[in-house]
Design a protein around this motif. Sequence first.
Motif, PDB file in Angstrom:
ATOM      1  N   ASN A   5       7.906 -11.678 -10.989  1.00 40.69           N
ATOM      2  CA  ASN A   5       7.894 -11.050  -9.808  1.00 40.69           C
ATOM      3  C   ASN A   5       6.569 -10.277  -9.547  1.00 40.69           C
ATOM      4  OD1 ASN A   5       8.239 -10.611  -7.123  1.00 40.69           O
ATOM      5  ND2 ASN A   5      10.513 -10.524  -7.306  1.00 40.69           N
ATOM      6  N   TYR A   6       5.679 -10.739  -8.625  1.00 47.03           N
ATOM      7  CA  TYR A   6       4.592  -9.954  -8.323  1.00 47.03           C
ATOM      8  C   TYR A   6       4.739  -9.476  -6.621  1.00 47.03           C
ATOM      9  CZ  TYR A   6       2.624 -12.092 -12.442  1.00 47.03           C
ATOM     10  OH  TYR A   6       2.306 -12.287 -13.898  1.00 47.03           O
ATOM     11  N   ASP A   7       5.736  -9.394  -6.141  1.00 44.41           N
ATOM     12  CA  ASP A   7       5.812  -8.695  -4.882  1.00 44.41           C
ATOM     13  C   ASP A   7       6.077  -7.138  -5.237  1.00 44.41           C
ATOM     14  OD1 ASP A   7       6.159  -8.453  -2.341  1.00 44.41           O
ATOM     15  OD2 ASP A   7       8.135  -9.482  -2.072  1.00 44.41           O
ATOM     16  N   SER A   8       5.088  -6.625  -5.230  1.00 45.84           N
ATOM     17  CA  SER A   8       4.961  -5.109  -5.495  1.00 45.84           C
ATOM     18  C   SER A   8       5.560  -4.297  -4.483  1.00 45.84           C
ATOM     19  CB  SER A   8       3.655  -4.650  -5.576  1.00 45.84           C
ATOM     20  OG  SER A   8       3.550  -3.285  -5.739  1.00 45.84           O
ATOM     21  N   GLU A   9       6.710  -3.495  -5.001  1.00 46.07           N
ATOM     22  CA  GLU A   9       7.341  -2.516  -4.262  1.00 46.07           C
ATOM     23  C   GLU A   9       6.214  -1.532  -3.616  1.00 46.07           C
ATOM     24  OE1 GLU A   9      10.434  -2.096  -3.454  1.00 46.07           O
ATOM     25  OE2 GLU A   9      11.546  -3.681  -4.449  1.00 46.07           O
ATOM     26  N   PHE A  10       5.368  -1.131  -4.574  1.00 49.61           N
ATOM     27  CA  PHE A  10       4.277  -0.069  -3.965  1.00 49.61           C
ATOM     28  C   PHE A  10       3.440  -0.711  -2.755  1.00 49.61           C
ATOM     29  CE2 PHE A  10      -0.132   1.100  -4.245  1.00 49.61           C
ATOM     30  CZ  PHE A  10      -0.074   2.512  -4.000  1.00 49.61           C
ATOM     31  N   CYS A  11       3.072  -1.894  -2.871  1.00 50.75           N
ATOM     32  CA  CYS A  11       2.171  -2.339  -2.041  1.00 50.75           C
ATOM     33  C   CYS A  11       3.078  -2.504  -0.635  1.00 50.75           C
ATOM     34  CB  CYS A  11       1.546  -3.694  -2.188  1.00 50.75           C
ATOM     35  SG  CYS A  11       0.175  -3.603  -3.446  1.00 50.75           S
ATOM     36  N   GLY A  12       4.391  -2.898  -0.726  1.00 47.95           N
ATOM     37  CA  GLY A  12       5.284  -3.089   0.527  1.00 47.95           C
ATOM     38  C   GLY A  12       5.742  -1.990   1.138  1.00 47.95           C
ATOM     39  N   SER A  13       5.220  -0.765   0.684  1.00 44.39           N
ATOM     40  CA  SER A  13       5.848   0.507   1.087  1.00 44.39           C
ATOM     41  C   SER A  13       4.700   1.091   1.755  1.00 44.39           C
ATOM     42  CB  SER A  13       6.417   1.377   0.117  1.00 44.39           C
ATOM     43  OG  SER A  13       5.355   1.712  -0.728  1.00 44.39           O
ATOM     44  N   LEU A  14       3.417   0.838   1.804  1.00 42.10           N
ATOM     45  CA  LEU A  14       2.364   1.213   2.361  1.00 42.10           C
ATOM     46  C   LEU A  14       2.333   1.240   4.067  1.00 42.10           C
ATOM     47  CD1 LEU A  14      -0.522   0.093   0.037  1.00 42.10           C
ATOM     48  CD2 LEU A  14       0.497   2.244  -0.005  1.00 42.10           C
ATOM     49  N   PRO A  15       2.430   2.121   4.740  1.00 39.61           N
ATOM     50  CA  PRO A  15       2.354   2.080   6.107  1.00 39.61           C
ATOM     51  C   PRO A  15       0.952   1.472   6.757  1.00 39.61           C
ATOM     52  CG  PRO A  15       1.755   4.298   5.334  1.00 39.61           C
ATOM     53  CD  PRO A  15       1.915   3.703   4.330  1.00 39.61           C
ATOM     54  N   LEU A  16       1.112   0.215   6.931  1.00 46.88           N
ATOM     55  CA  LEU A  16      -0.081  -0.363   7.665  1.00 46.88           C
ATOM     56  C   LEU A  16      -0.175  -0.407   9.106  1.00 46.88           C
ATOM     57  CD1 LEU A  16       0.286  -3.892   5.599  1.00 46.88           C
ATOM     58  CD2 LEU A  16      -1.097  -1.715   4.986  1.00 46.88           C
ATOM     59  N   ASN A  17       0.706   0.080   9.704  1.00 47.00           N
ATOM     60  CA  ASN A  17       0.781   0.128  11.327  1.00 47.00           C
ATOM     61  C   ASN A  17       0.759   1.423  12.011  1.00 47.00           C
ATOM     62  OD1 ASN A  17       3.438   0.207  10.038  1.00 47.00           O
ATOM     63  ND2 ASN A  17       4.332  -0.023  11.916  1.00 47.00           N
ATOM     64  N   PHE A  18       1.327   2.594  11.190  1.00 43.37           N
ATOM     65  CA  PHE A  18       1.222   3.957  11.836  1.00 43.37           C
ATOM     66  C   PHE A  18      -0.129   4.557  11.118  1.00 43.37           C
ATOM     67  CE2 PHE A  18       5.693   2.943  12.413  1.00 43.37           C
ATOM     68  CZ  PHE A  18       6.042   3.454  13.566  1.00 43.37           C
ATOM     69  N   ILE A  19      -1.265   4.306  11.916  1.00 45.18           N
ATOM     70  CA  ILE A  19      -2.499   4.839  11.372  1.00 45.18           C
ATOM     71  C   ILE A  19      -3.245   5.548  12.594  1.00 45.18           C
ATOM     72  CG2 ILE A  19      -2.734   3.243   9.409  1.00 45.18           C
ATOM     73  CD1 ILE A  19      -4.290   1.498  11.026  1.00 45.18           C
ATOM     74  N   ASN A  20      -4.462   6.104  12.378  1.00 45.90           N
ATOM     75  CA  ASN A  20      -4.882   6.879  13.333  1.00 45.90           C
ATOM     76  C   ASN A  20      -6.512   6.252  13.203  1.00 45.90           C
ATOM     77  OD1 ASN A  20      -5.140   8.797  15.195  1.00 45.90           O
ATOM     78  ND2 ASN A  20      -6.483  10.029  14.034  1.00 45.90           N
ATOM     79  N   HIS A  21      -6.613   5.108  13.088  1.00 49.04           N
ATOM     80  CA  HIS A  21      -7.964   4.504  13.105  1.00 49.04           C
ATOM     81  C   HIS A  21      -7.792   2.940  13.572  1.00 49.04           C
ATOM     82  CE1 HIS A  21      -8.563   7.599  10.117  1.00 49.04           C
ATOM     83  NE2 HIS A  21      -9.884   7.634  10.370  1.00 49.04           N
ATOM     84  N   VAL A  22      -9.095   2.486  14.302  1.00 50.02           N
ATOM     85  CA  VAL A  22      -9.097   1.209  14.704  1.00 50.02           C
ATOM     86  C   VAL A  22     -10.428   0.617  14.426  1.00 50.02           C
ATOM     87  CG1 VAL A  22      -7.506   1.609  16.849  1.00 50.02           C
ATOM     88  CG2 VAL A  22     -10.053   1.813  17.096  1.00 50.02           C
ATOM     89  N   GLN A  23     -10.489  -0.792  14.448  1.00 45.71           N
ATOM     90  CA  GLN A  23     -11.962  -1.522  14.135  1.00 45.71           C
ATOM     91  C   GLN A  23     -12.935  -1.072  15.156  1.00 45.71           C
ATOM     92  OE1 GLN A  23     -11.634  -5.219  12.322  1.00 45.71           O
ATOM     93  NE2 GLN A  23      -9.227  -5.415  12.711  1.00 45.71           N
ATOM     94  N   ALA A  24     -14.192  -1.276  14.900  1.00 46.85           N
ATOM     95  CA  ALA A  24     -15.279  -0.727  15.769  1.00 46.85           C
ATOM     96  C   ALA A  24     -15.440  -1.759  17.012  1.00 46.85           C
ATOM     97  CB  ALA A  24     -16.420  -0.424  15.007  1.00 46.85           C
ATOM     98  N   TYR A  25     -14.864  -2.930  16.936  1.00 49.51           N
ATOM     99  CA  TYR A  25     -15.342  -4.016  17.829  1.00 49.51           C
ATOM    100  C   TYR A  25     -14.749  -3.973  19.433  1.00 49.51           C
ATOM    101  CZ  TYR A  25     -10.830  -6.623  17.033  1.00 49.51           C
ATOM    102  OH  TYR A  25      -9.819  -7.113  16.901  1.00 49.51           O
ATOM    103  N   GLY A  26     -13.876  -2.926  19.310  1.00 50.64           N
ATOM    104  CA  GLY A  26     -13.161  -2.879  20.515  1.00 50.64           C
ATOM    105  C   GLY A  26     -13.014  -1.382  20.909  1.00 50.64           C
ATOM    106  N   VAL A  27     -12.319  -1.147  21.994  1.00 52.03           N
ATOM    107  CA  VAL A  27     -11.824   0.431  22.440  1.00 52.03           C
ATOM    108  C   VAL A  27     -10.426   0.340  22.605  1.00 52.03           C
ATOM    109  CG1 VAL A  27     -11.912   2.072  24.072  1.00 52.03           C
ATOM    110  CG2 VAL A  27     -14.111   0.752  23.316  1.00 52.03           C
ATOM    111  N   LEU A  28      -9.638   1.192  22.004  1.00 52.88           N
ATOM    112  CA  LEU A  28      -8.257   1.378  22.283  1.00 52.88           C
ATOM    113  C   LEU A  28      -7.934   2.484  23.402  1.00 52.88           C
ATOM    114  CD1 LEU A  28      -5.664   0.055  20.685  1.00 52.88           C
ATOM    115  CD2 LEU A  28      -5.352   2.432  20.055  1.00 52.88           C
ATOM    116  N   VAL A  29      -7.102   2.302  24.293  1.00 58.97           N
ATOM    117  CA  VAL A  29      -6.847   3.351  25.112  1.00 58.97           C
ATOM    118  C   VAL A  29      -5.246   3.280  25.506  1.00 58.97           C
ATOM    119  CG1 VAL A  29      -6.744   3.740  27.701  1.00 58.97           C
ATOM    120  CG2 VAL A  29      -9.085   2.947  26.549  1.00 58.97           C
TER     121      VAL A  29
END
Length: 508
Positions: A5-29
């Motif tokens: 089973n390669y479904d890593s517990e470690f990778c699955g616990s990383l917070p991908l959505n609660f972050i303080n950065h965005v990609q540069a192609y747009g502006v977040l308001v």
Amino acid sequence: MSKKNYDSEFCGSLPLNFINHVQAYGVLVVLDKTNLTIIQVSQNIEEKFGITVEEVINSSWKKYISDKELTLLEEHIQSDVIKKTSVSFSFTVPHRQTNCLAIVHIKDDYLILEIEILPEDESATTSFLSVYQDVKHVITRLESAQTITSACEIAITELKKISGFDRIMVYQFDENWNGTVIAETLEEGMEPYLGLVFPASDVPRQARALYLQNPYRQIPDREYTPVKLYPLLNPATDTFIDLSDCNLRSVASVHIEYLRNMNVMSSMSIRIIKDNRLWGLIACHHRQAKFIPYQLCSVFELLSGFISSTFSRLQVLEEFQRNSHLQTIHARLAEQIYAEDSLVKGLLQKETTVLDLLQAEGAALTYSRGMETIGVTPDEDEVKNLIMWLQGNKPDKVFSTDSIASVYDNEKLSQDIAGMIAIPIHPAKDEYLFVFRSEAIQKINWGGNPDEAIQFEQDKKNYHPRNSFKIWQQTVKDTSLPWHTQEIQVADSLQHILLEYTLRKSVV
């Protein structure tokens, strides 16, 4: 080697959505929901709109849009339907006359606006209209598809025409969330991945969960510089803002490295949903930076839904055909059983046998004085040991496995038997029907060594994806072909017939 089973517990616990950065192609308001005050903004707003962060923070969003646009936004905020999804509207930044598109996500206490600058070339802003005929053509072709394989080929061929990506492939998840590339179209010179299997940790749990919320994910340029939000914390929640709904959401550095190792500069992934579960992805790759405007993303979103429904329809059709075949044999077998004076004759000795019903290589019917067999089966002592194990672990219900060695004290049976369905009739009398499948040695072609999918540095904190996606072949032993859900269901149905029969007649 057995399956892992390669479904890593470690990778699955990383917070991908609660972050303080965005990609540069747009502006977040981020706006206060009650008065439309700007409470948080991405720090590239000055570069894009010529307005400093200090100017814009705590100012009213009403300054930057027309009365008509304001009325539209307020209507969206009040709409119960819109609250469950996102909505877009265009506006013009007054002092620059910059045409923009805002995608609005409505939260309990605030609004998130993802803002893209529209191209100056007006024709580029009508992407949806320009591909409308292409979309109709794709839908018409998908409606004519008779198999999932043909539907995949249609989808990737037509999406490549519409989008111009260098590579498009369909990536199907298995029961352990490993992904197999089942269809691919690509430009000359790119490394082919068709038929390769990628470990579950490549699309970890959190990423899979986000695809249930978002139909697509776009990374126009892997070499972008992440843009911070100001202030650091969302004033409405005093935490990092939840960007689950936002395509502007920044990308984990390990995934950027993953794309770099693939020689991919830009990517886009489109979900395929079946029964409210992530069935797979359509992955798009490009060797140069490539931005897909929202209008064309909307086309991809539309096709994502239609492709999902097409795949669901075709899979239901395949399951129906398989079930119809099983029910025909099941009815024939039941008729034989009731016409005979023993189960042995009805199950094992007539023109149609239980082997035909369950696509098996061998079967054994056991009772207190011995057993009767057909085809390839373990020896009698091994079957007796299986009975004792079942009586102690799985006494009454139908039991199935495609790897006896993985559940039965790691003991491999003789005759290279690997899969089994055990149907209890009267366990106290040692009456069982066993159906066996032989070992089916599998050669799995992985996209790189799955045991090296995550490579930690010496500090055990920093980590990297594997460097190579070259074929790495694994040989899986001690496993049979898997039992389909319908086969297990028909085994349950057969158990009821056997129980009813033995109330009136004997096994032998």
